[in-house]
Design a protein around this motif. Structure first.
Motif, PDB file in Angstrom:
ATOM      1  N   HIS A  78       5.773   2.809   1.196  1.00 60.53           N
ATOM      2  CA  HIS A  78       4.343   2.182   1.363  1.00 60.53           C
ATOM      3  C   HIS A  78       4.415   2.291   3.441  1.00 60.53           C
ATOM      4  O   HIS A  78       4.948   2.527   4.104  1.00 60.53           O
ATOM      5  N   ARG A  98       0.753  -1.299   0.428  1.00 62.13           N
ATOM      6  CA  ARG A  98       0.463   0.287  -0.049  1.00 62.13           C
ATOM      7  C   ARG A  98       1.334   1.127  -0.494  1.00 62.13           C
ATOM      8  O   ARG A  98       1.998   1.365   0.532  1.00 62.13           O
ATOM      9  N   ARG A  99       1.110   2.063  -0.830  1.00 66.95           N
ATOM     10  CA  ARG A  99       1.731   3.085  -1.214  1.00 66.95           C
ATOM     11  C   ARG A  99       0.855   4.526  -0.153  1.00 66.95           C
ATOM     12  O   ARG A  99       0.107   4.197   0.365  1.00 66.95           O
ATOM     13  N   SER A 100       2.049   4.721   0.265  1.00 69.98           N
ATOM     14  CA  SER A 100       1.785   6.222   1.131  1.00 69.98           C
ATOM     15  C   SER A 100       2.132   7.498   0.972  1.00 69.98           C
ATOM     16  O   SER A 100       2.272   8.534   1.376  1.00 69.98           O
ATOM     17  N   TRP A 106      -6.038  -1.791  -5.880  1.00 68.98           N
ATOM     18  CA  TRP A 106      -4.937  -1.805  -6.698  1.00 68.98           C
ATOM     19  C   TRP A 106      -5.226  -0.498  -7.491  1.00 68.98           C
ATOM     20  O   TRP A 106      -5.844  -0.126  -8.025  1.00 68.98           O
ATOM     21  N   GLY A 133      -2.430   5.313   0.248  1.00 75.23           N
ATOM     22  CA  GLY A 133      -3.589   3.962   0.243  1.00 75.23           C
ATOM     23  C   GLY A 133      -4.302   3.488  -0.695  1.00 75.23           C
ATOM     24  O   GLY A 133      -5.269   2.202  -1.015  1.00 75.23           O
ATOM     25  N   ARG A 134      -3.965   3.242  -1.741  1.00 70.13           N
ATOM     26  CA  ARG A 134      -4.102   2.754  -3.548  1.00 70.13           C
ATOM     27  C   ARG A 134      -3.026   0.901  -2.959  1.00 70.13           C
ATOM     28  O   ARG A 134      -1.388   1.338  -2.566  1.00 70.13           O
ATOM     29  N   TRP A 135      -3.129  -0.004  -3.698  1.00 66.67           N
ATOM     30  CA  TRP A 135      -2.509  -1.225  -3.742  1.00 66.67           C
ATOM     31  C   TRP A 135      -1.580  -1.517  -4.899  1.00 66.67           C
ATOM     32  O   TRP A 135      -1.575  -1.083  -6.353  1.00 66.67           O
ATOM     33  N   VAL A 185      -7.738  -6.011  -1.734  1.00 69.77           N
ATOM     34  CA  VAL A 185      -7.191  -4.564  -2.209  1.00 69.77           C
ATOM     35  C   VAL A 185      -7.311  -3.706  -3.176  1.00 69.77           C
ATOM     36  O   VAL A 185      -8.012  -3.923  -4.868  1.00 69.77           O
TER      37      VAL A 185
END
Ligand code: 9L3
Ligand code: MG
Length: 130
Positions: A97, A21-23, A113, A30-32, A111
């Motif tokens: 992440h 999950r990106r930070s 994506w 919040g997206r994977w 998730v």
């Protein structure tokens, strides 16, 4: 001008696929995604992938095979994906992440994506089902 390549790894361990999950940046947080990043000058895609997965997850990996296909990112960038074997270490979200998940074959839709990763994950799933 040819597109710049972003490499990503489909890291498999015991039949499960690693999702991250990106930070950052804010619009992607919040997206994977399949973890990875941009090539640095002089690097091969495989070298960039090994480096990115070391930096982002703290693991040593070996690219196994290129997943057929190429997916457009923001203008000027394309995503290419390799299946990757974990050689050592337990992935941790060290950089870019804030969460990781191991997805079983029936959990790939669980998730949210990134839009661009969705077709890439479908291609990866098609490969592993063969
Ligand atoms: N990107 C999309 N899907 C991925 C990866 C690894 C990257 N699986 C996009 C997000 C950024 C750009 O590519 O816009 C560069 O990625 P990074 O270097 O910020 O990870
Ligand atoms: Mg990255």
């Amino acid at each position: 001008m040819s597109d710049r390549v972003v490499v990503a790894g489909a890291v498999y361990d015991r039949g499960r696929l690693l999702a991250a999950r990106r930070s950052a940046p804010e619009e992607l947080a919040g997206r994977w995604e399949l973890p990875g990043g941009k090539l640095e000058p002089g690097e091969s895609p495989e070298q960039a992938l090994v480096r990115e997965l070391r930096e982002e997850l703290g693991v040593e990996t070996e690219p196994v095979e290129r997943v057929p296909g190429e997916w457009p990112l923001k203008p000027g960038y394309v995503l290419r994906v390799w299946t990757v074997r974990l050689l050592s270490g337990e992935p941790r979200p060290l950089e870019d992440h804030d969460a990781l998940r191991w997805l079983g074959p029936h959990e790939l839709d669980d998730v949210d994506w990134l839009d661009q990763d969705r077709p890439a994950v479908a291609a990866v799933a098609g490969l592993s089902a063969e």
